[in-house]
Enzyme design. Structure first.
Site, PDB file in Angstrom:
ATOM      1  N   GLN A 113       1.021   9.881  -1.365  1.00  0.00           N
ATOM      2  CA  GLN A 113      -0.306  10.512  -1.363  1.00  0.00           C
ATOM      3  C   GLN A 113      -0.907  10.442   0.033  1.00  0.00           C
ATOM      4  O   GLN A 113      -1.977  10.977   0.280  1.00  0.00           O
ATOM      5  CB  GLN A 113      -1.212   9.789  -2.366  1.00  0.00           C
ATOM      6  CG  GLN A 113      -0.716   9.871  -3.787  1.00  0.00           C
ATOM      7  CD  GLN A 113      -1.501   8.922  -4.700  1.00  0.00           C
ATOM      8  OE1 GLN A 113      -2.563   9.263  -5.211  1.00  0.00           O
ATOM      9  NE2 GLN A 113      -0.986   7.724  -4.908  1.00  0.00           N
TER      10      GLN A 113
ATOM     11  N   HIS B 296      -0.408  15.088  -0.914  1.00  0.00           N
ATOM     12  CA  HIS B 296      -1.764  15.445  -0.476  1.00  0.00           C
ATOM     13  C   HIS B 296      -1.774  16.007   0.940  1.00  0.00           C
ATOM     14  O   HIS B 296      -2.799  15.944   1.621  1.00  0.00           O
ATOM     15  CB  HIS B 296      -2.703  14.240  -0.623  1.00  0.00           C
ATOM     16  CG  HIS B 296      -2.917  13.848  -2.066  1.00  0.00           C
ATOM     17  ND1 HIS B 296      -3.400  12.628  -2.468  1.00  0.00           N
ATOM     18  CD2 HIS B 296      -2.694  14.550  -3.223  1.00  0.00           C
ATOM     19  CE1 HIS B 296      -3.477  12.584  -3.785  1.00  0.00           C
ATOM     20  NE2 HIS B 296      -3.037  13.726  -4.279  1.00  0.00           N
TER      21      HIS B 296
ATOM     22  N   THR C 175      -1.344   2.091  -4.633  1.00  0.00           N
ATOM     23  CA  THR C 175      -2.240   3.164  -5.095  1.00  0.00           C
ATOM     24  C   THR C 175      -3.109   2.653  -6.232  1.00  0.00           C
ATOM     25  O   THR C 175      -2.623   1.913  -7.094  1.00  0.00           O
ATOM     26  CB  THR C 175      -1.470   4.437  -5.512  1.00  0.00           C
ATOM     27  OG1 THR C 175      -2.423   5.405  -5.984  1.00  0.00           O
ATOM     28  CG2 THR C 175      -0.421   4.188  -6.583  1.00  0.00           C
TER      29      THR C 175
ATOM     30  N   ALA D  43       1.776  -4.884   0.318  1.00  0.00           N
ATOM     31  CA  ALA D  43       3.050  -4.177   0.400  1.00  0.00           C
ATOM     32  C   ALA D  43       3.925  -4.669   1.563  1.00  0.00           C
ATOM     33  O   ALA D  43       5.148  -4.758   1.416  1.00  0.00           O
ATOM     34  CB  ALA D  43       2.788  -2.680   0.551  1.00  0.00           C
TER      35      ALA D  43
HETATM   36  C1  BJW Z   1      -2.834  -2.442  -1.234  1.00  0.00           C
HETATM   37  C2  BJW Z   1      -3.029  -3.130  -0.050  1.00  0.00           C
HETATM   38  C3  BJW Z   1      -1.878  -3.657   0.565  1.00  0.00           C
HETATM   39  C4  BJW Z   1      -4.954  -2.440  -0.706  1.00  0.00           C
HETATM   40  N1  BJW Z   1      -0.673  -3.478  -0.012  1.00  0.00           N
HETATM   41  N2  BJW Z   1      -1.652  -2.292  -1.779  1.00  0.00           N
HETATM   42  C5  BJW Z   1      -7.451  14.578 -14.841  1.00  0.00           C
HETATM   43  C6  BJW Z   1      -8.601  13.899 -15.237  1.00  0.00           C
HETATM   44  C7  BJW Z   1      -9.731  13.932 -14.437  1.00  0.00           C
HETATM   45  C8  BJW Z   1      -9.756  14.614 -13.224  1.00  0.00           C
HETATM   46  C9  BJW Z   1      -8.623  15.270 -12.825  1.00  0.00           C
HETATM   47  C10 BJW Z   1      -7.492  15.259 -13.647  1.00  0.00           C
HETATM   48  N3  BJW Z   1      -6.526  15.992 -13.025  1.00  0.00           N
HETATM   49  C11 BJW Z   1      -7.017  16.438 -11.842  1.00  0.00           C
HETATM   50  C12 BJW Z   1      -8.294  16.019 -11.707  1.00  0.00           C
HETATM   51  C13 BJW Z   1      -9.197  16.276 -10.563  1.00  0.00           C
HETATM   52  C14 BJW Z   1      -8.903  15.413  -9.370  1.00  0.00           C
HETATM   53  C15 BJW Z   1      -8.868  13.942  -9.745  1.00  0.00           C
HETATM   54  O1  BJW Z   1      -7.854  13.320  -9.901  1.00  0.00           O
HETATM   55  N4  BJW Z   1     -10.003  13.328  -9.858  1.00  0.00           N
HETATM   56  C16 BJW Z   1     -10.086  11.908 -10.208  1.00  0.00           C
HETATM   57  C17 BJW Z   1     -10.805  11.146  -9.113  1.00  0.00           C
HETATM   58  C18 BJW Z   1     -10.655  11.758 -11.549  1.00  0.00           C
HETATM   59  N5  BJW Z   1      -7.652  15.803  -8.740  1.00  0.00           N
HETATM   60  C19 BJW Z   1      -7.563  16.848  -7.917  1.00  0.00           C
HETATM   61  O2  BJW Z   1      -8.543  17.554  -7.686  1.00  0.00           O
HETATM   62  C20 BJW Z   1      -6.217  17.169  -7.317  1.00  0.00           C
HETATM   63  N6  BJW Z   1      -5.887  18.523  -7.523  1.00  0.00           N
HETATM   64  C21 BJW Z   1      -5.628  19.024  -8.734  1.00  0.00           C
HETATM   65  O3  BJW Z   1      -5.629  18.337  -9.730  1.00  0.00           O
HETATM   66  O4  BJW Z   1      -5.375  20.382  -8.742  1.00  0.00           O
HETATM   67  C22 BJW Z   1      -5.340  21.045 -10.003  1.00  0.00           C
HETATM   68  C23 BJW Z   1      -6.773  21.272 -10.429  1.00  0.00           C
HETATM   69  C24 BJW Z   1      -7.575  22.066  -9.636  1.00  0.00           C
HETATM   70  C25 BJW Z   1      -8.911  22.277 -10.038  1.00  0.00           C
HETATM   71  C26 BJW Z   1      -9.420  21.653 -11.163  1.00  0.00           C
HETATM   72  C27 BJW Z   1      -8.605  20.843 -11.930  1.00  0.00           C
HETATM   73  C28 BJW Z   1      -7.260  20.662 -11.543  1.00  0.00           C
HETATM   74  C29 BJW Z   1      -6.264  16.958  -5.816  1.00  0.00           C
HETATM   75  C30 BJW Z   1      -6.500  15.538  -5.433  1.00  0.00           C
HETATM   76  C31 BJW Z   1      -6.667  15.435  -3.920  1.00  0.00           C
HETATM   77  C32 BJW Z   1      -6.984  14.021  -3.457  1.00  0.00           C
HETATM   78  N7  BJW Z   1      -7.346  14.043  -2.087  1.00  0.00           N
HETATM   79  C33 BJW Z   1      -7.571  12.795  -1.371  1.00  0.00           C
HETATM   80  C34 BJW Z   1      -8.013  13.120   0.069  1.00  0.00           C
HETATM   81  C35 BJW Z   1      -6.806  13.592   0.898  1.00  0.00           C
HETATM   82  C36 BJW Z   1      -7.165  13.845   2.309  1.00  0.00           C
HETATM   83  C37 BJW Z   1      -7.725  12.640   3.012  1.00  0.00           C
HETATM   84  O5  BJW Z   1      -7.035  11.624   3.211  1.00  0.00           O
HETATM   85  O6  BJW Z   1      -8.888  12.691   3.377  1.00  0.00           O
HETATM   86  O7  BJW Z   1      -6.382  12.024  -1.389  1.00  0.00           O
HETATM   87  S1  BJW Z   1      -8.770  11.722  -2.187  1.00  0.00           S
HETATM   88  C38 BJW Z   1      -7.903  10.231  -1.810  1.00  0.00           C
HETATM   89  O8  BJW Z   1      -7.458   9.606  -3.045  1.00  0.00           O
HETATM   90  C39 BJW Z   1      -6.640  10.652  -1.044  1.00  0.00           C
HETATM   91  C40 BJW Z   1      -5.609   9.731  -1.642  1.00  0.00           C
HETATM   92  O9  BJW Z   1      -4.325  10.237  -1.430  1.00  0.00           O
HETATM   93  C41 BJW Z   1      -6.019   9.669  -3.092  1.00  0.00           C
HETATM   94  C42 BJW Z   1      -5.459   8.493  -3.826  1.00  0.00           C
HETATM   95  O10 BJW Z   1      -5.942   7.299  -3.312  1.00  0.00           O
HETATM   96  P1  BJW Z   1      -4.977   6.022  -3.176  1.00  0.00           P
HETATM   97  O11 BJW Z   1      -3.908   6.317  -2.222  1.00  0.00           O
HETATM   98  O12 BJW Z   1      -4.597   5.541  -4.498  1.00  0.00           O
HETATM   99  O13 BJW Z   1      -5.971   4.994  -2.422  1.00  0.00           O
HETATM  100  P2  BJW Z   1      -7.098   4.030  -3.075  1.00  0.00           P
HETATM  101  O14 BJW Z   1      -8.008   3.636  -1.982  1.00  0.00           O
HETATM  102  O15 BJW Z   1      -7.696   4.628  -4.268  1.00  0.00           O
HETATM  103  O16 BJW Z   1      -6.279   2.763  -3.562  1.00  0.00           O
HETATM  104  C43 BJW Z   1      -5.663   1.892  -2.642  1.00  0.00           C
HETATM  105  C44 BJW Z   1      -4.872   0.871  -3.425  1.00  0.00           C
HETATM  106  O17 BJW Z   1      -4.163   0.066  -2.503  1.00  0.00           O
HETATM  107  C45 BJW Z   1      -5.752  -0.084  -4.242  1.00  0.00           C
HETATM  108  O18 BJW Z   1      -5.213  -0.192  -5.562  1.00  0.00           O
HETATM  109  C46 BJW Z   1      -5.623  -1.419  -3.507  1.00  0.00           C
HETATM  110  O19 BJW Z   1      -5.687  -2.549  -4.386  1.00  0.00           O
HETATM  111  C47 BJW Z   1      -4.274  -1.285  -2.880  1.00  0.00           C
HETATM  112  N8  BJW Z   1      -4.075  -2.077  -1.653  1.00  0.00           N
HETATM  113  N9  BJW Z   1      -4.365  -3.168   0.246  1.00  0.00           N
HETATM  114  C48 BJW Z   1      -0.611  -2.815  -1.189  1.00  0.00           C
HETATM  115  N10 BJW Z   1      -1.975  -4.368   1.724  1.00  0.00           N
END
Ligand code: BJW
Ligand code: ZN
Length: 236
Positions: A99, A117, A185, A228
């Site tokens: 991601q 992403h 994640t 990690a």
């Molecule tokens: C460690 C650590 C260490 C710390 N070692 N670990 C179903 C239900 C509800 C909503 C939706 C659904 N399906 C789709 C949606 C809508 C939406 C969504 O998911 N919303 C939710 C928030 C509810 N999804 C979308 O819109 C996606 N598109 C889509 O579904 O298209 C079809 C569609 C279109 C229109 C309508 C409906 C459907 C697109 C998602 C795009 C996400 N974009 C971002 C920004 C990218 C650009 C940027 O970087 O600026 O992507 S948001 C952000 O979150 C980024 C990340 O890739 C993503 C995930 O985050 P991640 O990587 O998990 O990070 P964190 O911070 O959340 O977690 C970090 C983790 O690391 C933690 O657990 C820590 O504990 C851990 N950690 N230190 C190991 N040292």
């Protein structure tokens, strides 16, 4: 010991799929989104990571991304990225779906990487759709395409579709894997997070690596609690 059993599963696997998130780059100094110090703790994602926000105020959105580009440009892969790149050489079939947009898996030497992403180093014209890779400091924000159109970061914002084929390829890799590693994640963003229950339902051995529990931790086969960059080298 859990880590020993997980290590045996990895060693026996002929096909491995991996999903990574921001946590895998945390120890390279790149902030996450939702943990302590994460972007969405101090910024509203609605103002920065949606197509509507970009339409409203492209300069504001670009300032956020350009600042991140500069700090990511200085970041180096950590021991977690390197361990995953080395693992790819040891198994016949290996797919890494990330991601992350920072390019640190590429920098570590990973080859079969699916960027769910997008990629912060790619700029895409909102007018003609042309893309170019550009790592340079962007002096004028928003940057412009040769056609005069505005360029945007080549990342996936909320409400946008993932790149063509990215989920199909990831799904295929996960359901045919012997082991699925889920690293750093929060598993809160879909459709990427949906790969985890899919793996569980498909009977794939799921190993999660995270200092914190997620909604799926109770369903995975092995939850290895910790950073990690420590756990991955120990596991692999
Ligand atoms: C460690 C650590 C260490 C710390 N070692 N670990 C179903 C239900 C509800 C909503 C939706 C659904 N399906 C789709 C949606 C809508 C939406 C969504 O998911 N919303 C939710 C928030 C509810 N999804 C979308 O819109 C996606 N598109 C889509 O579904 O298209 C079809 C569609 C279109 C229109 C309508 C409906 C459907 C697109 C998602 C795009 C996400 N974009 C971002 C920004 C990218 C650009 C940027 O970087 O600026 O992507 S948001 C952000 O979150 C980024 C990340 O890739 C993503 C995930 O985050 P991640 O990587 O998990 O990070 P964190 O911070 O959340 O977690 C970090 C983790 O690391 C933690 O657990 C820590 O504990 C851990 N950690 N230190 C190991 N040292
Ligand atoms: Zn153009």
């Amino acid at each position: 010991m859990k880590i020993k059993q997980a290590r045996d599963a990895v060693r026996a696997a002929k096909s491995i799929a991996v999903l990574t998130g921001a946590g895998v780059s945390a120890e390279s100094g790149i902030p996450t989104f939702r943990s302590n110090g994460g972007y969405w703790k101090t910024h509203r994602f609605e103002d920065l990571a949606t197509p509507e926000a970009f339409k409203r105020d492209p300069k504001f959105v670009w300032e956020f991304y350009e600042e991140r580009r500069r700090s990511m440009a200085a970041a180096k892969p950590n021991a977690g990225h390197v361990a995953l790149a080395e693992l790819e050489w040891r198994v016949p079939t290996f797919t890494l779906a990330t991601q992350n947009i920072d390019g640190l898996h590429d920098a570590a030497g990973s080859r079969n990487v699916i960027k769910l992403h997008g990629d912060i180093w790619v700029l895409r014209c909102v007018a003609c759709g042309r893309e170019r890779e550009d790592r340079s400091r962007l002096e004028v924000l928003p940057p412009r395409c040769g056609c005069g159109g505005m360029l945007r970061p080549g990342v996936v914002w909320f409400g946008e579709m993932l790149p063509d084929g990215a989920m199909t390829r990831s799904t295929e890799a996960v359901v045919t894997a012997d082991v699925f590693l889920v690293v750093g994640t929060s598993a809160r963003v879909f459709p990427a997070a949906g790969l985890i229950p899919l793996a569980v339902q498909s009977g794939v051995t799921v190993v999660e690596i995270n200092p914190e529990a997620t909604d799926f931790s109770s369903e995975v086969n092995y939850m290895l609690k910790g950073p990690a960059a420590e756990i991955l080298p120990a596991l692999l």
